[in-house]
Design a protein around this motif. Sequence first.
Motif, PDB file in Angstrom:
ATOM      1  N   LEU A  50       0.826  -1.211   0.000  1.00  8.59           N
ATOM      2  CA  LEU A  50       0.000   0.000   0.000  1.00  8.59           C
ATOM      3  C   LEU A  50       0.862   1.264   0.000  1.00  8.59           C
ATOM      4  N   LEU A  51       1.967   1.231   0.741  1.00  8.46           N
ATOM      5  CA  LEU A  51       2.881   2.385   0.751  1.00  8.46           C
ATOM      6  C   LEU A  51       3.537   2.569  -0.612  1.00  8.46           C
ATOM      7  N   ALA A  52       3.956   1.470  -1.217  1.00  7.26           N
ATOM      8  CA  ALA A  52       4.577   1.569  -2.550  1.00  7.26           C
ATOM      9  C   ALA A  52       3.594   2.134  -3.557  1.00  7.26           C
ATOM     10  N   ARG A  53       2.349   1.703  -3.485  1.00  7.74           N
ATOM     11  CA  ARG A  53       1.324   2.217  -4.404  1.00  7.74           C
ATOM     12  C   ARG A  53       1.043   3.688  -4.135  1.00  7.74           C
ATOM     13  N   ARG A  54       0.946   4.039  -2.873  1.00 10.85           N
ATOM     14  CA  ARG A  54       0.626   5.429  -2.515  1.00 10.85           C
ATOM     15  C   ARG A  54       1.717   6.403  -2.960  1.00 10.85           C
ATOM     16  N   PHE A  55       2.990   6.018  -2.755  1.00  9.21           N
ATOM     17  CA  PHE A  55       4.090   6.931  -3.053  1.00  9.21           C
ATOM     18  C   PHE A  55       4.780   6.634  -4.388  1.00  9.21           C
ATOM     19  N   LEU A  56       4.193   5.733  -5.183  1.00 10.69           N
ATOM     20  CA  LEU A  56       4.741   5.363  -6.493  1.00 10.69           C
ATOM     21  C   LEU A  56       6.205   4.930  -6.384  1.00 10.69           C
ATOM     22  N   LYS A  57       6.428   3.947  -5.543  1.00  7.99           N
ATOM     23  CA  LYS A  57       7.764   3.388  -5.318  1.00  7.99           C
ATOM     24  C   LYS A  57       7.840   1.976  -5.880  1.00  7.99           C
ATOM     25  N   VAL A  58       9.020   1.587  -6.269  1.00  6.52           N
ATOM     26  CA  VAL A  58       9.252   0.201  -6.663  1.00  6.52           C
ATOM     27  C   VAL A  58       9.164  -0.657  -5.398  1.00  6.52           C
ATOM     28  N   HIS A  59       8.474  -1.804  -5.515  1.00  6.40           N
ATOM     29  CA  HIS A  59       8.330  -2.719  -4.383  1.00  6.40           C
ATOM     30  C   HIS A  59       8.843  -4.089  -4.801  1.00  6.40           C
ATOM     31  N   LEU A  60       9.845  -4.558  -4.076  1.00  5.72           N
ATOM     32  CA  LEU A  60      10.390  -5.896  -4.284  1.00  5.72           C
ATOM     33  C   LEU A  60       9.977  -6.746  -3.084  1.00  5.72           C
ATOM     34  N   ASP A  61       9.210  -7.796  -3.346  1.00  7.10           N
ATOM     35  CA  ASP A  61       8.747  -8.681  -2.282  1.00  7.10           C
ATOM     36  C   ASP A  61       9.432 -10.030  -2.447  1.00  7.10           C
ATOM     37  N   ILE A  62      10.124 -10.463  -1.398  1.00  7.31           N
ATOM     38  CA  ILE A  62      10.846 -11.726  -1.427  1.00  7.31           C
ATOM     39  C   ILE A  62      10.316 -12.603  -0.303  1.00  7.31           C
ATOM     40  N   ASP A 101       9.633 -17.087  -3.589  1.00 13.06           N
ATOM     41  CA  ASP A 101       8.781 -16.287  -4.458  1.00 13.06           C
ATOM     42  C   ASP A 101       9.346 -14.869  -4.460  1.00 13.06           C
ATOM     43  N   ILE A 102       9.635 -14.356  -5.627  1.00 10.65           N
ATOM     44  CA  ILE A 102      10.153 -12.993  -5.746  1.00 10.65           C
ATOM     45  C   ILE A 102       9.260 -12.244  -6.709  1.00 10.65           C
ATOM     46  N   ARG A 103       8.747 -11.100  -6.247  1.00 10.15           N
ATOM     47  CA  ARG A 103       7.873 -10.292  -7.094  1.00 10.15           C
ATOM     48  C   ARG A 103       8.368  -8.853  -7.106  1.00 10.15           C
ATOM     49  N   LEU A 104       8.476  -8.308  -8.290  1.00 10.50           N
ATOM     50  CA  LEU A 104       8.894  -6.925  -8.474  1.00 10.50           C
ATOM     51  C   LEU A 104       7.702  -6.153  -9.009  1.00 10.50           C
ATOM     52  N   MET A 105       7.245  -5.190  -8.234  1.00 14.25           N
ATOM     53  CA  MET A 105       6.104  -4.373  -8.623  1.00 14.25           C
ATOM     54  C   MET A 105       6.611  -2.968  -8.952  1.00 14.25           C
ATOM     55  N   LEU A 106       6.382  -2.561 -10.181  1.00 16.01           N
ATOM     56  CA  LEU A 106       6.811  -1.239 -10.631  1.00 16.01           C
ATOM     57  C   LEU A 106       5.683  -0.235 -10.459  1.00 16.01           C
TER      58      LEU A 106
END
Length: 187
Positions: free
Chosen positions: A134-146, A163-168
């Motif tokens: 939610l923070l990455a979406r709010r501030f338009l940040k890249v989010h890497l979830d491992i 599981d590795i997910r990169l959300m741009l």
Amino acid sequence: SESSLRRASRTLGTLGPTAWNTLRNSRVLLIGCGRTGSALAHQLAALQVSSLVLIDEDQLELENLNAMVGVKEVDVDRSKVRAVQQGIRDFNSECTVTAFKESAKSPHVEKLAEGVDLIVTCVDSDSPRLCAALLARRFLKVHLDIGTGIQRLDKDTIQMAGDIRLMLPGSGCLLCVGGLPKEQDAW
């Protein structure tokens, strides 16, 4: 400094000066400093990322010693973030590391997220993962979830999984791509 350039010579040679300078000037918020988070924090320091902000509310316990990178027996009963912070300082004194023993749900983490380039989650539950998404979406940040874990395939068979997910920014978040199997619990 000359020692910094020499230390980075292999990475610089591989990435080239433009990508290396981008990496070097990056500010990273890392949520979760256990097995995967401590290893990633040290690797980011090895790559000479300029600033790391560590978030984890857990204490380091004896059973964490063989799982975490850069921690020592004297760190048992300290916060994980302080132990990892000290390990990184011992490894690369030029990396600015700040550590906060608090939940990803903290309003302070929201302020920290606004000032970074990358948000990384290395957590074992969906609630802090959801907060970071939610923070990455709010501030338009890249989010890497491992994520890593042990899966039971049947009564006799288990396997380690990752599981590795990169959300741009602008491409959706973990909620948009169905990345939280127990979404209601996370809320």
